[in-house]
Design a protein around this motif. Structure first.
Motif, PDB file in Angstrom:
ATOM      1  N   VAL A 278       0.844  -1.190   0.000  1.00 56.17           N
ATOM      2  CA  VAL A 278       0.000   0.000   0.000  1.00 56.17           C
ATOM      3  C   VAL A 278       0.881   1.242   0.000  1.00 56.17           C
ATOM      4  O   VAL A 278       1.922   1.269   0.689  1.00 56.17           O
ATOM      5  N   SER A 279       0.463   2.264  -0.735  1.00 52.31           N
ATOM      6  CA  SER A 279       1.146   3.548  -0.679  1.00 52.31           C
ATOM      7  C   SER A 279       1.182   4.057   0.756  1.00 52.31           C
ATOM      8  O   SER A 279       0.166   4.064   1.455  1.00 52.31           O
ATOM      9  N   ALA A 280       2.358   4.475   1.218  1.00 56.63           N
ATOM     10  CA  ALA A 280       2.500   4.966   2.595  1.00 56.63           C
ATOM     11  C   ALA A 280       1.629   6.201   2.822  1.00 56.63           C
ATOM     12  O   ALA A 280       1.143   6.427   3.944  1.00 56.63           O
ATOM     13  N   ARG A 281       1.408   7.003   1.768  1.00 54.18           N
ATOM     14  CA  ARG A 281       0.545   8.177   1.898  1.00 54.18           C
ATOM     15  C   ARG A 281      -0.881   7.763   2.229  1.00 54.18           C
ATOM     16  O   ARG A 281      -1.565   8.406   3.036  1.00 54.18           O
ATOM     17  N   LEU A 282      -1.340   6.687   1.609  1.00 53.90           N
ATOM     18  CA  LEU A 282      -2.681   6.198   1.901  1.00 53.90           C
ATOM     19  C   LEU A 282      -2.788   5.661   3.321  1.00 53.90           C
ATOM     20  O   LEU A 282      -3.776   5.892   4.016  1.00 53.90           O
TER      21      LEU A 282
ATOM     22  N   PHE B  59     -11.073  -1.109   4.081  1.00 58.34           N
ATOM     23  CA  PHE B  59     -12.198  -0.185   3.913  1.00 58.34           C
ATOM     24  C   PHE B  59     -11.762   1.252   4.164  1.00 58.34           C
ATOM     25  O   PHE B  59     -12.147   2.173   3.424  1.00 58.34           O
ATOM     26  N   ARG B  60     -10.942   1.477   5.189  1.00 56.29           N
ATOM     27  CA  ARG B  60     -10.468   2.840   5.457  1.00 56.29           C
ATOM     28  C   ARG B  60      -9.543   3.334   4.340  1.00 56.29           C
ATOM     29  O   ARG B  60      -9.533   4.524   4.013  1.00 56.29           O
ATOM     30  N   LEU B  61      -8.764   2.444   3.749  1.00 61.61           N
ATOM     31  CA  LEU B  61      -7.948   2.824   2.592  1.00 61.61           C
ATOM     32  C   LEU B  61      -8.855   3.214   1.421  1.00 61.61           C
ATOM     33  O   LEU B  61      -8.572   4.180   0.694  1.00 61.61           O
ATOM     34  N   TYR B  62      -9.925   2.465   1.238  1.00 63.58           N
ATOM     35  CA  TYR B  62     -10.912   2.783   0.196  1.00 63.58           C
ATOM     36  C   TYR B  62     -11.504   4.169   0.433  1.00 63.58           C
ATOM     37  O   TYR B  62     -11.637   4.978  -0.497  1.00 63.58           O
ATOM     38  N   GLN B  63     -11.845   4.456   1.677  1.00 66.69           N
ATOM     39  CA  GLN B  63     -12.379   5.769   2.021  1.00 66.69           C
ATOM     40  C   GLN B  63     -11.373   6.877   1.735  1.00 66.69           C
ATOM     41  O   GLN B  63     -11.742   8.008   1.427  1.00 66.69           O
ATOM     42  N   ALA B  64     -10.085   6.555   1.842  1.00 71.96           N
ATOM     43  CA  ALA B  64      -9.024   7.539   1.595  1.00 71.96           C
ATOM     44  C   ALA B  64      -8.713   7.703   0.115  1.00 71.96           C
ATOM     45  O   ALA B  64      -7.849   8.510  -0.242  1.00 71.96           O
ATOM     46  N   GLY B  65      -9.383   6.929  -0.754  1.00 73.15           N
ATOM     47  CA  GLY B  65      -9.206   7.096  -2.190  1.00 73.15           C
ATOM     48  C   GLY B  65      -8.434   5.994  -2.886  1.00 73.15           C
ATOM     49  O   GLY B  65      -8.069   6.139  -4.056  1.00 73.15           O
ATOM     50  N   ALA B  66      -8.188   4.878  -2.220  1.00 77.95           N
ATOM     51  CA  ALA B  66      -7.340   3.829  -2.784  1.00 77.95           C
ATOM     52  C   ALA B  66      -7.986   3.138  -3.985  1.00 77.95           C
ATOM     53  O   ALA B  66      -9.211   3.010  -4.077  1.00 77.95           O
TER      54      ALA B  66
ATOM     55  N   HIS C  40     -17.282  11.212  10.806  1.00 71.29           N
ATOM     56  CA  HIS C  40     -16.372  10.077  10.967  1.00 71.29           C
ATOM     57  C   HIS C  40     -15.768   9.733   9.600  1.00 71.29           C
ATOM     58  O   HIS C  40     -16.486   9.629   8.602  1.00 71.29           O
ATOM     59  N   PRO C  41     -14.449   9.551   9.509  1.00 68.92           N
ATOM     60  CA  PRO C  41     -13.822   9.312   8.204  1.00 68.92           C
ATOM     61  C   PRO C  41     -14.263   8.033   7.519  1.00 68.92           C
ATOM     62  O   PRO C  41     -14.068   7.888   6.304  1.00 68.92           O
ATOM     63  N   SER C  42     -14.872   7.098   8.247  1.00 67.47           N
ATOM     64  CA  SER C  42     -15.326   5.856   7.620  1.00 67.47           C
ATOM     65  C   SER C  42     -16.761   5.920   7.123  1.00 67.47           C
ATOM     66  O   SER C  42     -17.269   4.934   6.581  1.00 67.47           O
ATOM     67  N   VAL C  43     -17.441   7.053   7.298  1.00 71.72           N
ATOM     68  CA  VAL C  43     -18.806   7.196   6.777  1.00 71.72           C
ATOM     69  C   VAL C  43     -18.747   7.222   5.253  1.00 71.72           C
ATOM     70  O   VAL C  43     -18.064   8.073   4.669  1.00 71.72           O
ATOM     71  N   PRO C  44     -19.449   6.330   4.564  1.00 65.55           N
ATOM     72  CA  PRO C  44     -19.355   6.282   3.101  1.00 65.55           C
ATOM     73  C   PRO C  44     -19.981   7.472   2.388  1.00 65.55           C
ATOM     74  O   PRO C  44     -19.470   7.930   1.371  1.00 65.55           O
TER      75      PRO C  44
ATOM     76  N   VAL D 222     -17.718   9.678  -0.053  1.00 69.59           N
ATOM     77  CA  VAL D 222     -16.473  10.141   0.570  1.00 69.59           C
ATOM     78  C   VAL D 222     -15.245   9.596  -0.148  1.00 69.59           C
ATOM     79  O   VAL D 222     -14.270  10.309  -0.375  1.00 69.59           O
ATOM     80  N   SER D 223     -15.271   8.331  -0.551  1.00 71.97           N
ATOM     81  CA  SER D 223     -14.112   7.739  -1.212  1.00 71.97           C
ATOM     82  C   SER D 223     -13.823   8.418  -2.543  1.00 71.97           C
ATOM     83  O   SER D 223     -12.662   8.602  -2.928  1.00 71.97           O
ATOM     84  N   ALA D 224     -14.873   8.817  -3.275  1.00 70.29           N
ATOM     85  CA  ALA D 224     -14.676   9.473  -4.569  1.00 70.29           C
ATOM     86  C   ALA D 224     -14.072  10.861  -4.391  1.00 70.29           C
ATOM     87  O   ALA D 224     -13.190  11.266  -5.153  1.00 70.29           O
ATOM     88  N   LEU D 225     -14.544  11.609  -3.383  1.00 64.04           N
ATOM     89  CA  LEU D 225     -13.965  12.927  -3.145  1.00 64.04           C
ATOM     90  C   LEU D 225     -12.520  12.820  -2.675  1.00 64.04           C
ATOM     91  O   LEU D 225     -11.676  13.651  -3.037  1.00 64.04           O
ATOM     92  N   ALA D 226     -12.213  11.782  -1.887  1.00 64.50           N
ATOM     93  CA  ALA D 226     -10.833  11.580  -1.452  1.00 64.50           C
ATOM     94  C   ALA D 226      -9.932  11.294  -2.653  1.00 64.50           C
ATOM     95  O   ALA D 226      -8.821  11.840  -2.760  1.00 64.50           O
ATOM     96  N   ARG D 227     -10.390  10.449  -3.571  1.00 61.07           N
ATOM     97  CA  ARG D 227      -9.620  10.158  -4.784  1.00 61.07           C
ATOM     98  C   ARG D 227      -9.440  11.430  -5.609  1.00 61.07           C
ATOM     99  O   ARG D 227      -8.359  11.690  -6.155  1.00 61.07           O
TER     100      ARG D 227
END
Length: 544
Positions: free
Chosen positions: A196-200, A221-228, A360-364, A414-419
């Motif tokens: 995994v990218s360390a930034r993610l 799932f949290r990586l997905y939320q962060a844009g992975a 919460h950062p995990s809210v989709p 949230v995941s799309a905006l993070a990406r």
């Protein structure tokens, strides 16, 4: 990362647009983190496999975390690995201990019983050189072969026959390599052989040490939320020395895992079957301005709390910390509306009174509702259905048009905006980047039940039944329209057949007319010949 790779944007999880080169110049550092408990013989083989990697050793950092082994684990002579001791029990704690020591651009999780084939790390890293927001998982095969004292050159000869990771292979095959809008791409994040990218990882946070099982999926799932973006890499092959705990006892493992991950992974809606209970991480959070006036705020919040989507929370943003509750003349309080809002929802567990936005950062999904507008009880459910069906990153709900512009609500994935934030160019509107990576859709608020007046709440069940009736009526009308379209098509075919018949009839009539004309001409010719013959006969008789 190459300029070419930076310019490409992955839509959904279709990583194929990245097209990493077969040959590349290694630049990124990778930290391989190996949590281990006992089994020194397996760890030795794993380290031997790492020593044979084709990725440059000077760019590879190996961290072995001894998770309380007795006797303590040791590193073989000549290895470049570092040994870290972690007394906190659990693989998540051991991985976090290794993560705290890691300095690489990429974090490569590796179990202490997984032997990598020589090109595995390089196969991972070619992807990470193409984009900085990837989670790459290799293909593990499970071997029951006896453990050799020294890792042989031919791993296939030593460890085959072996079983594939059937669940992972099935997931990849069902989703065209995880590119065809998979519902849960983060499930690919398995700790045995994932990089995994360390930034993610920094954005998502470390592994959840409170979980008994399921830590890999929850972090995925949290990586997905962060844009992975999640990439399966079949060339990154590895052998698992023996079966996993899940292979030995899957039903009992799932029983324990599901009891905990349901609270933390809203995407697992199939685990959230209770019609009313509250979860640690809601599926949707609505954000509203709590200063818009007591009646307006109450109308919107009450409608949201009555939504057919029970898995929902509300954040009311306002200066709640400045309120003075000790005034002797409350009716003269200039902040009376704020006091009323605060008092009305202070003890409602699904409403958070916050001085700034706290989601919460995990809210989709996040719903942003402008002041003065009220959703219908089924509005949120319909917007969610639209976003899921079309894989949308943003649904804009047009509420009104004013001289100053449009008034709109927003349902954000949230995941799309993070990406989008990861790939947005300087000065580019974020919504444009969201449209590239996931899709944006505008809808009319009135058609989705939004209004600017308080509505009578009919209750979740009644609203749901109304939706079912509306969907049934829509289905009936669609079926009737299909029947009518079929009837029209039938009539068109019939008309075309009659047209063809008419053309053929006209052609036959024309042929008959031509034949009759020829026949008449033939008859006229015969008559003329007969007339000439008769004339000659009569002439001869007269002369005779």
């Amino acid at each position: 990362m190459s300029v070419e790779g930076a310019a490409r944007r992955v839509r959904g999880n279709d990583y194929r647009v990245l097209r990493p080169p077969e040959r590349f110049t290694p630049e990124l550092r990778v930290s391989v983190i190996i949590p281990a408990y006992g089994a020194q013989d397996k760890l030795d083989l794993v380290l031997q496999g790492l020593a044979r990697q084709t990725y440059p050793a000077e760019l590879t950092e190996i961290i072995v975390v001894d998770n309380g082994s007795t006797p303590p684990l040791r590193l073989p002579d000549g290895t470049s690995a570092r040994l870290v001791r972690c007394e906190r029990p659990g693989r998540a704690a051991a991985r976090n201990a290794g993560l705290a020591e890691a300095t690489g651009d990429v974090i490569h999780w590796l179990d202490s019983d997984v032997v990598l084939t020589p090109g595995a790390v390089e196969a991972h890293m070619r992807w990470h050189h193409a984009a900085p927001y990837l989670s790459v998982t290799g293909y593990i095969r499970f071997t029951a072969a006896p453990l050799p004292a020294v890792l042989p050159d031919d791993l296939e000869a030593a460890f085959e026959p072996a079983e594939p990771h059937a669940w992972l292979v099935g997931l990849v095959e069902r989703t065209e390599g995880l590119t065809n809008n998979p519902v849960r791409p983060f499930s690919l994040h398995v700790g045995g052989a994932t990089s995994v990218s360390a930034r993610l990882v920094e954005a998502a946070g470390p592994m959840d040490e409170d979980l008994i099982l399921g830590q890999d999926t929850e972090m995925g799932f949290r990586l997905y939320q962060a844009g992975a973006v999640f990439v399966p890499e079949p060339r990154a092959r590895a052998y698992h020395l023996g079966p996993t705990m899940r292979m030995r006892d899957q039903q009992r493992i799932d029983r324990v895992s599901h009891a905990f991950v349901a609270d933390r992974i809203p995407a697992y809606q199939w685990l959230r079957t209770h019609p009313a209970r509250r979860w640690k991480v809601p599926n949707v959070t609505a954000v509203l301005d709590g200063t818009a006036g007591y009646e307006a705020v109450r109308a919107a919040v009450d409608a949201l709390l009555a939504s057919t989507v029970a898995d929902l929370s509300v954040v009311l943003v306002g200066p709640w910390d400045t309120l003075d509750r000790d005034r002797r003349a409350p009716l003269q309080d200039p902040d009376l509306d704020l006091v009323l809002v605060h008092g009305h929802y202070e003890h409602e567990s699904r409403v958070l009174l916050a001085t700034r936005e706290e989601v919460h950062p995990s809210v989709p999904f996040v719903l942003r509702l402008p002041p003065g507008w009220v959703p219908g009880e089924d509005s949120v459910a319909r917007l969610l259905n639209l976003a899921r069906a079309e894989g949308l990153g943003l649904v804009q709900v047009l509420l009104a048009e004013t001289p100053g512009g449009v008034v709109a609500a927003r349902l954000e994935r949230v995941s799309a905006l993070a990406r989008a934030r990861l790939v947005a160019r300087p000065g580019e509107p974020l919504d444009d980047a969201v449209d590239d990576v996931s899709g944006v859709r505008w809808v009319v608020g009135e058609e989705y039940g939004f209004g600017n007046e308080p509505v009578e709440l009919v209750g979740r069940r009644a609203a749901y039944r109304a939706r079912v009736r509306a969907e049934a009526e829509a289905a009936r009308l669609a079926k009737e329209a299909e029947r009518l379209r079929a009837q029209v098509a039938k009539w068109r075919d019939e008309a075309a057949r009659w047209r063809r018949s008419t053309v053929e009839l006209r052609r036959e009539v024309g042929t008959l007319r031509r034949q009759l004309h020829v026949a008449r001409r033939g008859q006229d010719g015969v008559r003329a010949v007969l007339a000439r013959r008769m004339k000659r006969v009569l002439t001869k008789r007269t002369r005779g």
